[in-house]
Design an enzyme around this catalytic site. Structure first.
Site, PDB file in Angstrom:
ATOM      1  N   THR A 121       0.849  -1.196   0.000  1.00 34.74           N
ATOM      2  CA  THR A 121       0.000   0.000   0.000  1.00 34.74           C
ATOM      3  C   THR A 121       0.881   1.240   0.000  1.00 34.74           C
ATOM      4  OG1 THR A 121      -1.670  -1.221   1.182  1.00 34.74           O
ATOM      5  CG2 THR A 121      -1.889   1.167   1.194  1.00 34.74           C
ATOM      6  N   LEU A 146      -6.669  -8.229   1.156  1.00 31.85           N
ATOM      7  CA  LEU A 146      -6.771  -9.470   1.933  1.00 31.85           C
ATOM      8  C   LEU A 146      -7.014  -9.158   3.398  1.00 31.85           C
ATOM      9  CD1 LEU A 146      -3.583 -11.133   0.403  1.00 31.85           C
ATOM     10  CD2 LEU A 146      -5.949 -11.388  -0.372  1.00 31.85           C
ATOM     11  N   PHE A 244     -19.160  -4.507   8.732  1.00 32.40           N
ATOM     12  CA  PHE A 244     -18.401  -3.415   9.366  1.00 32.40           C
ATOM     13  C   PHE A 244     -19.294  -2.476  10.155  1.00 32.40           C
ATOM     14  CE2 PHE A 244     -13.954  -3.959   8.488  1.00 32.40           C
ATOM     15  CZ  PHE A 244     -14.034  -5.075   7.676  1.00 32.40           C
ATOM     16  N   CYS A 255      -3.395  -2.478   8.764  1.00 32.12           N
ATOM     17  CA  CYS A 255      -3.848  -1.677   7.617  1.00 32.12           C
ATOM     18  C   CYS A 255      -4.670  -0.454   7.982  1.00 32.12           C
ATOM     19  CB  CYS A 255      -4.686  -2.545   6.682  1.00 32.12           C
ATOM     20  SG  CYS A 255      -3.675  -3.664   5.721  1.00 32.12           S
ATOM     21  N   LYS A 315      -7.501  -8.859  16.206  1.00 30.13           N
ATOM     22  CA  LYS A 315      -8.777  -9.527  15.955  1.00 30.13           C
ATOM     23  C   LYS A 315      -8.526 -11.023  16.121  1.00 30.13           C
ATOM     24  CE  LYS A 315      -8.455 -10.138  10.953  1.00 30.13           C
ATOM     25  NZ  LYS A 315      -9.092  -9.911   9.653  1.00 30.13           N
TER      26      LYS A 315
HETATM   27  C1  UDX Z   1      -8.284  -4.921   6.506  1.00 26.88           C
HETATM   28  C2  UDX Z   1      -9.181  -4.860   5.253  1.00 26.88           C
HETATM   29  O1  UDX Z   1     -10.421  -5.496   5.526  1.00 26.88           O
HETATM   30  C3  UDX Z   1      -8.493  -5.482   4.069  1.00 26.88           C
HETATM   31  O2  UDX Z   1      -9.285  -5.342   2.906  1.00 26.88           O
HETATM   32  C4  UDX Z   1      -7.159  -4.774   3.856  1.00 26.88           C
HETATM   33  O3  UDX Z   1      -6.448  -5.302   2.784  1.00 26.88           O
HETATM   34  C5  UDX Z   1      -6.326  -4.851   5.120  1.00 26.88           C
HETATM   35  O4  UDX Z   1      -7.062  -4.291   6.214  1.00 26.88           O
HETATM   36  P1  UDX Z   1      -7.587  -6.712   8.340  1.00 26.88           P
HETATM   37  O5  UDX Z   1      -6.625  -5.695   8.857  1.00 26.88           O
HETATM   38  O6  UDX Z   1      -7.132  -8.120   8.228  1.00 26.88           O
HETATM   39  O7  UDX Z   1      -8.093  -6.278   6.868  1.00 26.88           O
HETATM   40  O8  UDX Z   1      -8.825  -6.673   9.329  1.00 26.88           O
HETATM   41  P2  UDX Z   1     -10.413  -6.573   9.259  1.00 26.88           P
HETATM   42  O9  UDX Z   1     -11.009  -7.910   9.430  1.00 26.88           O
HETATM   43  O10 UDX Z   1     -10.868  -5.774   8.114  1.00 26.88           O
HETATM   44  O11 UDX Z   1     -10.669  -5.772  10.630  1.00 26.88           O
HETATM   45  C6  UDX Z   1      -9.980  -4.558  10.897  1.00 26.88           C
HETATM   46  C7  UDX Z   1     -10.264  -4.054  12.280  1.00 26.88           C
HETATM   47  O12 UDX Z   1     -11.575  -3.530  12.364  1.00 26.88           O
HETATM   48  C8  UDX Z   1     -10.167  -5.091  13.398  1.00 26.88           C
HETATM   49  O13 UDX Z   1      -9.531  -4.497  14.511  1.00 26.88           O
HETATM   50  C9  UDX Z   1     -11.617  -5.413  13.731  1.00 26.88           C
HETATM   51  O14 UDX Z   1     -11.777  -5.836  15.057  1.00 26.88           O
HETATM   52  C10 UDX Z   1     -12.274  -4.068  13.486  1.00 26.88           C
HETATM   53  N1  UDX Z   1     -13.694  -4.149  13.131  1.00 26.88           N
HETATM   54  C11 UDX Z   1     -14.082  -4.738  11.960  1.00 26.88           C
HETATM   55  C12 UDX Z   1     -14.652  -3.577  13.980  1.00 26.88           C
HETATM   56  O15 UDX Z   1     -14.316  -3.022  15.029  1.00 26.88           O
HETATM   57  N2  UDX Z   1     -15.967  -3.626  13.609  1.00 26.88           N
HETATM   58  C13 UDX Z   1     -16.376  -4.207  12.446  1.00 26.88           C
HETATM   59  O16 UDX Z   1     -17.587  -4.192  12.187  1.00 26.88           O
HETATM   60  C14 UDX Z   1     -15.415  -4.793  11.604  1.00 26.88           C
END
Ligand code: UDX
Length: 424
Positions: A121, A146, A244, A255, A315
């Site tokens: 990125t 991803l 989300f 990310c 997570k």
């Molecule tokens: C994210 C993006 O989804 C992905 O497309 C990108 O390439 C990299 O960043 P990731 O970091 O693996 O992926 O995590 P993701 O599952 O998207 O969750 C991100 C954070 O948001 C976590 O801390 C999760 O707990 C939080 N989250 C997610 C919430 O607090 N509420 C939600 O409804 C969804």
């Protein structure tokens, strides 16, 4: 040697390894280079240095097509499409640190037979800056989307694949697009700057959704609504969608925090003040402070209080602790004079150095022993399956703050806990 286009992957981190392995699974010879000799050795021996479901099996199955090396020359002589998967961590100012990307570009030199396919990125404008001085240099922006924990699945079944290229690199772009055709997702062909922006804007939008629902949660607490019900009702509107909208202690990971601040900073550098993102970041910070406030509401001063944090990974199903809310909470709680006890099923090893001053526990039951309050930070399924009657017996004071709205509130209250979620 397979008849398919060989692939080069630069950087055997999480994105690089998933990319390399999935292309090998699709039948390509993959030449993957990392500068850390021990990591390359580990991979050559068939061991996987990261936790990602399904990856071990896939690496094992494709071992004869996966070639790991420390030498850029090995990659350049075997492949023309070079997927750049090195990391671009944030600097103090919030800009992305592009030094690793720049090193990779300089190692490729003036070759016009090779193209960089940028998965890392990077700020909008990076592709243009890299190609400006290099005539005929192939450059494709191909951002990754991803999610940790489902990365293999996400790679193999993409919602969309973005391929951004200038007019001069269309030939390389055709070859990159062809690699993804077997996967069946929509392929978005566009210019480089728009491709770069799609990645940052997507992550910023998802982070905005999270901060939005977190603010709805905070207001719901004041007004007596239940944010889970609110999110359910909102999510059924197809323009909003259900994803989300889980309220909680805030987003973390490698990310979202990085990309949101990078986009804000990028806008600022160009003279535009991105007000919305400033608020998104602030709300995310305040969610953690709010958790401390809730603890103080239940316990009064936190000096010498024993606080158990369940979960350290940002997570579940990952051992990644980058920007994990638990680390911030542990530090802030210690600042308030509390004793912090932490447990995570797999992430403690990675977090150990960042948890100085906290007691690291081998089990959730050990962490809650004598605790004045438990904060559930990461929604690992084993926490739902805990023997909560036993937890209550072990605790000094049965207060549970559920930072992910993950536990059965009614059952815990019936079992004698003081339970508080986020916005319900
Ligand atoms: C994210 C993006 O989804 C992905 O497309 C990108 O390439 C990299 O960043 P990731 O970091 O693996 O992926 O995590 P993701 O599952 O998207 O969750 C991100 C954070 O948001 C976590 O801390 C999760 O707990 C939080 N989250 C997610 C919430 O607090 N509420 C939600 O409804 C969804």
């Amino acid at each position: 040697m397979s008849a398919q286009e060989p692939i080069g992957v630069i950087g055997a981190g999480w994105v690089g390894l998933v990319t390399a392995t999935c292309f090998a699974e699709l039948g390509h010879e993959v030449h993957c280079r990392d500068i850390v000799a021990e990591k390359v050795e580990t991979l050559r021996n068939g061991r996987v240095p990261i936790h990602e479901p399904g990856l071990n099996e896939l690496i094992e199955r494709n071992r004869e097509r996966l070639h790991f090396t420390t030498e850029m020359g090995d990659v350049l002589s075997n492949a023309h499409l070079l997927f750049c998967c090195v990391d671009t961590p944030p600097t103090y100012s919030g800009d992305a640190d592009l030094s690793r990307v720049e090193t990779v570009v300089s190692e490729i030199g003036d070759s016009t037979d090779h193209a960089i396919v940028m998965k890392s990125t990077v700020p909008v404008g990076t592709g243009r800056a890299i190609t400006r001085e290099r005539e005929g240099f192939g450059y494709i922006s191909n951002p990754e989307f991803l999610k940790e924990g489902t990365a293999v699945e996400d790679f193999m079944h993409p919602d969309r694949v973005v391929v951004g290229a200038s007019a001069e690199s269309q030939g390389f772009a055709d070859r990159v697009a062809a690699l993804y055709e077997p996967l069946g997702g929509a392929i978005v062909r566009t210019d480089v700057a728009s491709a770069e922006m799609i990645k940052l804007a997507s992550n910023a939008f998802l982070a905005t959704k999270i901060s939005f629902i977190n603010e709805i949660a905070n207001v719901s607490e004041e007004l007596g609504a239940d944010v889970s019900e609110v999110a359910r009702g909102m999510g059924l509107d197809s323009r909003i969608g259900p994803q989300f909208l889980r309220a909680g202690i805030g987003y973390g990971g490698s990310c979202f925090p990085k990309d949101v601040s990078a986009l804000k900073q990028l806008a600022g550098n160009s003279g535009y003040h991105f007000q919305l993102l400033t608020a998104v970041i602030e709300v995310n910070e305040l969610q953690k402070r709010r958790t401390i406030g809730k603890l103080q509401k239940h316990l009064g001063s936190l000096v010498n209080k024993e606080i158990a944090l369940l979960g350290v990974a940002f997570k579940p199903d990952t051992d990644d602790v980058r920007e994990a809310p638990a680390l911030v909470l542990a530090a802030r709680l210690q600042g308030e004079g509390a004793h912090v006890r932490v447990y995570d099923p797999i992430a403690l090893e990675r977090a150990r150095e960042m948890l100085t001053g906290s007691t690291i526990c081998d089990s959730a039951l050990e962490a809650v022993d004598g605790a004045d309050a438990v904060v559930l930070v990461t929604e690992w399924s084993e926490f739902r399956d805990l023997d909560w009657d036993l937890v209550r017996e072990r605790m000094a004071n049965p207060v549970v703050l559920d930072g992910r709205n993950f536990l059965d509130a009614d059952a815990l209250r019936a079992a004698g806990f003081t339970y508080e979620g986020v916005g319900r």
